[in-house]
Design a protein around this motif. Structure first.
Motif, PDB file in Angstrom:
ATOM      1  N   SER A  94       0.874  -1.198   0.079  1.00 58.30           N
ATOM      2  CA  SER A  94      -0.026  -0.165  -0.018  1.00 58.30           C
ATOM      3  C   SER A  94       0.560   1.284   0.061  1.00 58.30           C
ATOM      4  CB  SER A  94      -0.976   0.076   1.088  1.00 58.30           C
ATOM      5  OG  SER A  94      -1.856  -1.061   1.023  1.00 58.30           O
ATOM      6  N   VAL A  95       2.033   1.278   0.825  1.00 59.55           N
ATOM      7  CA  VAL A  95       2.900   2.405   0.973  1.00 59.55           C
ATOM      8  C   VAL A  95       3.521   2.568  -0.599  1.00 59.55           C
ATOM      9  CG1 VAL A  95       4.931   3.172   1.971  1.00 59.55           C
ATOM     10  CG2 VAL A  95       3.165   2.403   3.194  1.00 59.55           C
ATOM     11  N   LYS A  96       3.896   1.311  -1.327  1.00 57.27           N
ATOM     12  CA  LYS A  96       4.566   1.499  -2.383  1.00 57.27           C
ATOM     13  C   LYS A  96       3.433   2.304  -3.472  1.00 57.27           C
ATOM     14  CE  LYS A  96       5.932  -2.233  -3.961  1.00 57.27           C
ATOM     15  NZ  LYS A  96       6.576  -3.479  -4.416  1.00 57.27           N
ATOM     16  N   THR A  97       2.309   1.722  -3.521  1.00 57.54           N
ATOM     17  CA  THR A  97       1.284   2.149  -4.309  1.00 57.54           C
ATOM     18  C   THR A  97       1.118   3.617  -4.048  1.00 57.54           C
ATOM     19  OG1 THR A  97       0.275   0.286  -4.352  1.00 57.54           O
ATOM     20  CG2 THR A  97      -1.294   2.101  -5.053  1.00 57.54           C
ATOM     21  N   ILE A  98       0.913   4.150  -2.742  1.00 63.48           N
ATOM     22  CA  ILE A  98       1.049   5.786  -2.494  1.00 63.48           C
ATOM     23  C   ILE A  98       2.014   6.421  -2.844  1.00 63.48           C
ATOM     24  CG2 ILE A  98       0.712   7.045  -0.648  1.00 63.48           C
ATOM     25  CD1 ILE A  98      -0.861   4.892   0.851  1.00 63.48           C
ATOM     26  N   ASP A  99       3.046   6.041  -2.827  1.00 66.27           N
ATOM     27  CA  ASP A  99       4.227   6.661  -3.072  1.00 66.27           C
ATOM     28  C   ASP A  99       4.334   6.732  -4.612  1.00 66.27           C
ATOM     29  OD1 ASP A  99       7.193   7.755  -2.620  1.00 66.27           O
ATOM     30  OD2 ASP A  99       7.719   5.974  -3.923  1.00 66.27           O
ATOM     31  N   HIS A 100       3.938   5.702  -5.484  1.00 68.93           N
ATOM     32  CA  HIS A 100       3.796   5.848  -6.834  1.00 68.93           C
ATOM     33  C   HIS A 100       3.122   7.028  -7.072  1.00 68.93           C
ATOM     34  CE1 HIS A 100       4.239   4.628 -11.178  1.00 68.93           C
ATOM     35  NE2 HIS A 100       2.895   4.453 -11.122  1.00 68.93           N
ATOM     36  N   ARG A 101       2.000   6.950  -6.661  1.00 69.42           N
ATOM     37  CA  ARG A 101       0.824   8.014  -7.030  1.00 69.42           C
ATOM     38  C   ARG A 101       1.118   9.385  -6.655  1.00 69.42           C
ATOM     39  NH1 ARG A 101      -4.463   4.369  -5.685  1.00 69.42           N
ATOM     40  NH2 ARG A 101      -4.264   2.729  -7.490  1.00 69.42           N
ATOM     41  N   LEU A 102       1.872   9.652  -5.559  1.00 69.74           N
ATOM     42  CA  LEU A 102       2.327  10.799  -5.148  1.00 69.74           C
ATOM     43  C   LEU A 102       3.403  11.436  -5.896  1.00 69.74           C
ATOM     44  CD1 LEU A 102       2.240  10.776  -1.393  1.00 69.74           C
ATOM     45  CD2 LEU A 102       1.082  12.195  -2.781  1.00 69.74           C
ATOM     46  N   LYS A 103       4.226  10.643  -6.568  1.00 73.07           N
ATOM     47  CA  LYS A 103       5.359  10.999  -7.598  1.00 73.07           C
ATOM     48  C   LYS A 103       4.415  11.390  -8.966  1.00 73.07           C
ATOM     49  CE  LYS A 103       8.825   8.470  -5.782  1.00 73.07           C
ATOM     50  NZ  LYS A 103       9.860   7.059  -5.732  1.00 73.07           N
ATOM     51  N   GLN A 104       3.407  10.757  -9.427  1.00 69.88           N
ATOM     52  CA  GLN A 104       2.739  11.230 -10.502  1.00 69.88           C
ATOM     53  C   GLN A 104       2.082  12.402 -10.329  1.00 69.88           C
ATOM     54  OE1 GLN A 104       0.236   7.659 -10.896  1.00 69.88           O
ATOM     55  NE2 GLN A 104       1.242   6.869 -12.627  1.00 69.88           N
TER      56      GLN A 104
END
Length: 115
Positions: A94-104
């Motif tokens: 979940s943290v990886k997904t959030i991190d990816h979306r924040l970068k986008q």
């Protein structure tokens, strides 16, 4: 049987802590409740570490600074015992997904903010 007994005990514990009987525990009520040695020992026996009161309360609170009876019992039940590796893997993903979306989102904002 044991789970039902634990839930009944947690409901009773909640009712004792709910000093004004409004069906919610405020942060102040939880702090008062957690000051009792008996409560700390009982939670520890359940496998719940409430020694850091601020963290314990924030784990139960959904942001409105109070916890209802069901949320209290469910939250304490979920906090019981050690974290399993599969639980931690779900959090990590979940943290990886959030991190990816924040970068986008950051890239989109950079494009919008640049003249």
């Amino acid at each position: 049987k044991k789970t039902a007994w634990i839930q009944r005990s947690l409901y009773n514990l909640f009712d004792e802590a709910d000093s004004n009987s409004d069906g919610f525990l405020t942060k102040d009520e939880m702090y008062d409740f957690l000051r009792h040695q008996k409560v700390q020992l009982w939670l520890k026996e359940l496998g719940v570490d409430a020694s850091d009161q601020d963290t314990f309360i924030s784990l139960l609170d959904d942001g409105d600074c109070k916890v209802n009876r069901e949320a209290f019992v469910h939250g304490v039940t979920q906090l019981r015992g050690e974290a399993r590796s599969q639980d931690l893997l779900q959090v990590f993903n979940s943290v990886k997904t959030i991190d990816h979306r924040l970068k986008q989102l950051g890239q989109v904002l950079e494009g919008v903010l640049q003249p």
